[in-house]
Design an enzyme around this catalytic site. Structure first.
Site, PDB file in Angstrom:
ATOM      1  CB  THR A 277      10.256  73.021  53.426  1.00 52.53           C
ATOM      2  OG1 THR A 277      10.838  74.308  53.167  1.00 52.53           O
ATOM      3  CG2 THR A 277      10.529  72.601  54.847  1.00 52.53           C
ATOM      4  CG  ASP A 278       7.034  72.970  47.598  1.00 55.00           C
ATOM      5  OD1 ASP A 278       7.620  73.954  47.104  1.00 55.00           O
ATOM      6  OD2 ASP A 278       6.216  72.277  46.962  1.00 55.00           O
ATOM      7  CD1 TRP A 279      10.400  79.283  47.335  1.00 57.29           C
ATOM      8  CD2 TRP A 279      11.041  77.167  47.632  1.00 57.29           C
ATOM      9  NE1 TRP A 279      11.737  79.174  46.961  1.00 57.29           N
ATOM     10  CE2 TRP A 279      12.156  77.899  47.127  1.00 57.29           C
ATOM     11  CE3 TRP A 279      11.225  75.816  47.901  1.00 57.29           C
ATOM     12  CZ2 TRP A 279      13.398  77.326  46.892  1.00 57.29           C
ATOM     13  CZ3 TRP A 279      12.464  75.237  47.663  1.00 57.29           C
ATOM     14  CH2 TRP A 279      13.526  75.984  47.172  1.00 57.29           C
ATOM     15  CG  PHE A 280       6.627  80.476  51.826  1.00 59.47           C
ATOM     16  CD1 PHE A 280       7.221  81.369  52.705  1.00 59.47           C
ATOM     17  CD2 PHE A 280       6.700  80.733  50.467  1.00 59.47           C
ATOM     18  CE1 PHE A 280       7.871  82.513  52.228  1.00 59.47           C
ATOM     19  CE2 PHE A 280       7.343  81.864  49.982  1.00 59.47           C
ATOM     20  CZ  PHE A 280       7.934  82.764  50.871  1.00 59.47           C
ATOM     21  N   GLY A 281       6.552  75.711  53.063  1.00 55.72           N
ATOM     22  CA  GLY A 281       5.828  74.510  53.461  1.00 55.72           C
ATOM     23  C   GLY A 281       5.896  74.251  54.955  1.00 55.72           C
TER      24      GLY A 281
END
Length: 782
Positions: A277-281
């Protein structure tokens, strides 16, 4: 009592012995198969691996991020499972050079800087995949020598709209250029034994409300434009990882979309790496696991608990978890940390400096050059530079795309390095103003700076008398326009896409003053995204588009201005005549639903929003050429200090049979050595499906052609190059009929054309039904 204590001691010894024996008997990654490792893992160990180590201060799943002494300040770390021989891997931003959240005094003292490479849009303007791969190789060497396993790049999203805040990271409005450039960068990076992470998959074309934006796109526009670039890159490079994006796609978060991550990416395209994932996605860790999003980054304790609970209560099959773990471990085996590579912390930064400079110069685009104003070969030339950023280079964008670079060479420095003279009176005024602004506006802490960068100083208002004095004493004026943008925020039309009132006034005043004494005025554009040029292009004699050229930018610009390098870059994205001409202008960035807002990350509001891609497949030149909208500078356009002649193009056959080749000779007809970008477009029959006037199907760049020399360029068209996506059947179809092949110096400067016939309709590929929009889209048609 004594015997009781003795028994306890013996019991503890036995337990310790058993645990040690268990660890010694456990299979080891690299010595045993990945499947054996997965079988030996506890459920808790599996969950630990699919959830990153965390981000300090944001619910880290593992609070010992700092136990990794190598690279504490990079963006992410995977879990360590010592029992099974699985090490922590380090993941660092970003696409144009290594980004660390903190650069300590010790790091600076030890020269732990990273090369700031030209941004993606500038590299794509080279139209030279060999050049981009060479940059990737040097970049990869730097990543490896700093003990990093993955770089979180390149970015490969499409330039849908000029206001996209992260357009500088991305390559082009065209999926072929974007895909080929991304593949070249990935192949270069991974040739050094480190991993690349192509991002942001998919349709992440704006930053406004990026964590809550539902992007509504037709299946055809997805397949032909917004997924095609990723497909080309992935099939031609096999990146170690793909990063899913923040947005929703047709109602589903991309990181939670089985259609996107498994059906298309892994099954149809044969992707062999893992997805992070993108960060905290995304929102639902269990759904992300089921979708095939192997790793959740940076990782939180909440995600660990959700996945463990889901396995225990039967909501998540452990077989799904096993599959995600296997995907990660297959890549861990390749990583330098796993292989025990002894990194030096001393990459060859001096050599990389020269690679960065050469790549920047080779990629810059000469937009205007009336009366052969350039090059300026007389080193006694005296320059007056107007504009803040002539003295303060914008090397690259903000946010995670920023780089911990050792320096950034301004144009003033670059001209001086080339032997030219820069007028000191004006320089002192600008430098004094910029230094004063920097003292009064210090940088914030790293997270605050990431999400809300300190704005650049407003343009220094130099008075008319100073300008008149410069016109009397200097030989040439340069008006320098700077623009920056980055993560978390899109650009705006007023005072960004459009020039500010003062910039327009400054250009007018400088041009009038210098032209009145018959001296030339050159505009240099140090920008991260497209701007309006109509308002000033008739007031200047030459325009050089430098984009954001990396740390050696000033030297590279001087190389072009002096003629040391003959410009050979061409536009990989269109400059429209007006922002209102952009096909997505009326629905960018979309509409918000503030009444449904919730609390988001970093103190920001999470506002549900949606955007509908009503322009469909008509993005960039596909729109302008089809609907006869004349841009300021068209896709594929760029000037040189020489001229090139194109011979009539020859096709290998008049009837298509599996493939066909197009051949053209390119000759340098003037007295300066140079390179030419040759572009191949195809116009297809449109009886069954609506189609653009033409589409780019191939490109090539000549070698450095000496005066009078000729090079033969050959393109091969395959059946797939003729096909368009038919939504009803989820098939790629090449319609029967006449195809026109065009070769040119830009998308509108066509030099030669020829045609062939496809006798009968061909189905070139059958795909799964996937990612269908949940609402009807009123798409633009020809």
């Amino acid at each position: 009592m004594k015997s009781c204590c003795s028994r306890n001691i013996l019991f503890c010894i036995a337990v310790c012995f058993a645990m040690n024996s268990h660890a010694q008997n456990a299979p080891q990654l690299g010595k045993n198969s990945v499947s054996d490792i997965v079988k030996a893992m506890t459920m808790e160990e599996k969950v630990k691996l699919v959830v990153g180590k965390g981000f300090p201060g944001f619910g880290a799943s593992v609070t010992d991020t700092a136990e990794n002494k190598k690279n504490v300040s990079v963006s992410g770390h995977t879990a360590t499972l010592k029992r099974l021989g699985i090490p922590t891997l380090d993941l660092a931003d970003g696409p144009s050079g290594i980004h660390r959240f903190v650069m300590s005094k010790e790091d600076s003292a030890n020269n732990m800087f990273s090369t700031a490479w030209p941004v993606g849009t500038l590299l794509a303007s080279s139209w030279d995949t060999a050049l981009v791969k060479n940059v990737g190789k040097a970049f990869g060497e730097e990543i490896k020598e700093y003990g990093i396993d993955f770089i979180l790049g390149p970015g490969a999203n499409i330039h849908r709209n000029p206001l996209g805040g992260r357009n500088f990271e991305y390559y082009s409005e065209d999926p072929l250029v974007s895909g080929k450039m991304a593949a070249a960068m990935i192949n270069g990076i991974q040739s050094q034994g480190v991993g690349a992470t192509i991002k942001h998959f998919a349709v992440n074309n704006e930053e406004t409300n990026r964590n809550s934006l539902n992007t509504i796109v037709s299946e055809r526009a997805l397949r032909e434009i917004y997924l095609k670039n990723f497909e080309i890159a992935i099939k031609n490079s096999q990146p170690w990882a793909v990063m899913s994006s923040y947005n929703l796609l047709n109602g589903v978060y991309t990181s939670e979309s089985y259609d996107l991550l498994t059906t298309i990416l892994k099954d149809e395209w044969g992707f062999k790496g893992f997805v992070m994932t993108d960060w905290f996605g995304g929102k639902d860790a269990v759904t992300q696991m089921k979708a095939g999003n192997n790793m959740l980054m940076p990782g939180t304790s909440k995600q660990v608990n959700e996945i463990e609970d889901a396995v225990k209560n039967g909501q998540l099959s452990e077989a799904v978890l096993d599959n995600n773990v296997e995907g990660i471990l297959n890549i861990v085996l390749k990583a330098p940390t796993f292989k025990g590579y002894h990194y030096s912390n001393h990459p060859n930064l001096k050599e990389h400096t020269q690679i960065s400079r050469a790549a920047a110069a080779e990629s810059m685009v000469l937009l205007k050059n009336d009366n052969n104003t350039l090059p300026l070969k007389n080193v006694s030339t005296n320059f007056s530079l107007f504009g803040n950023h002539a003295y303060d280079l914008i090397a690259g964008g903000t946010g995670s795309g920023d780089v911990n670079k050792p320096y950034a060479i301004s144009l003033a420095e670059g001209l001086a390095n080339a032997g030219f003279t820069v007028n000191k009176n004006v320089q002192q005024q600008y430098v004094g103003y910029l230094n004063d602004y920097a003292v009064k506006h210090p940088k914030k802490n790293p997270i605050a700076e990431l999400m809300n960068p300190t704005p650049d100083a407003p343009e220094y208002a130099i008075d008319k008398n100073s300008i008149d004095k410069e016109a009397a004493t200097s030989d040439v004026a340069i008006v320098y326009i700077g623009r920056n943008a980055g993560e978390g925020k899109d650009r705006k039309v007023e005072d960004d896409y459009l020039l500010t009132d003062y910039e327009n006034e400054m250009i007018t005043t400088v041009s009038n003053a210098f032209h009145s004494v018959h001296k030339p005025v050159i505009a240099v554009l140090n920008i991260g995204g497209v701007i309006d040029v109509i308002s000033f292009r008739d007031k200047v004699d030459a325009i050089l588009l430098a984009w954001q050229p990396g740390e050696e930018g000033g030297n590279a610009i001087a190389d072009i201005l002096s003629g040391k390098v003959n410009p050979s870059g061409k536009l990989a994205t269109t400059f429209p005549a007006s922002y209102n001409d952009v096909p997505s202008a009326k629905n960018f960035p979309g509409k918000e639903f503030p009444e449904k807002a919730t609390s988001g990350m970093f103190g920001q509001k999470n506002i549900p929003a949606e955007v509908t891609y009503e322009e469909g497949i008509y993005v960039g030149y596909r729109y302008y050429n089809t609907f006869n909208v004349k841009p300021a500078y068209e896709f594929g356009y760029g000037l040189s200090y020489t001229n090139f002649a194109y011979s009539p193009m020859k096709l290998s056959a008049s009837t298509f049979n599996n493939s066909i080749t197009a051949t053209v000779n390119i000759t340098n007809t003037r007295k300066v050595a140079g390179k030419e970008v040759v572009e191949l477009y195809v116009s297809a029959p449109a009886k069954k499906l609506d189609k653009p006037e033409e589409e780019l199907k191939g490109f090539a760049k000549t070698v450095l052609l000496q005066p009078g020399k000729t090079q033969t360029i050959t393109f091969t068209l395959q059946t797939a190059d003729l096909a368009s996506f038919e939504t009803n059947t989820s098939s790629w179809i090449a319609e029967a009929g006449k195809y026109v092949v065009k070769v040119g110096a830009s998308s509108t400067d066509i030099k030669s054309s020829a045609s062939f016939v496809l006798p009968k309709e061909l189905v070139t590929e059958k795909d799964h039904k996937a990612l269908a929009p949940q609402v009807e889209i009123n798409e633009l048609k020809k």
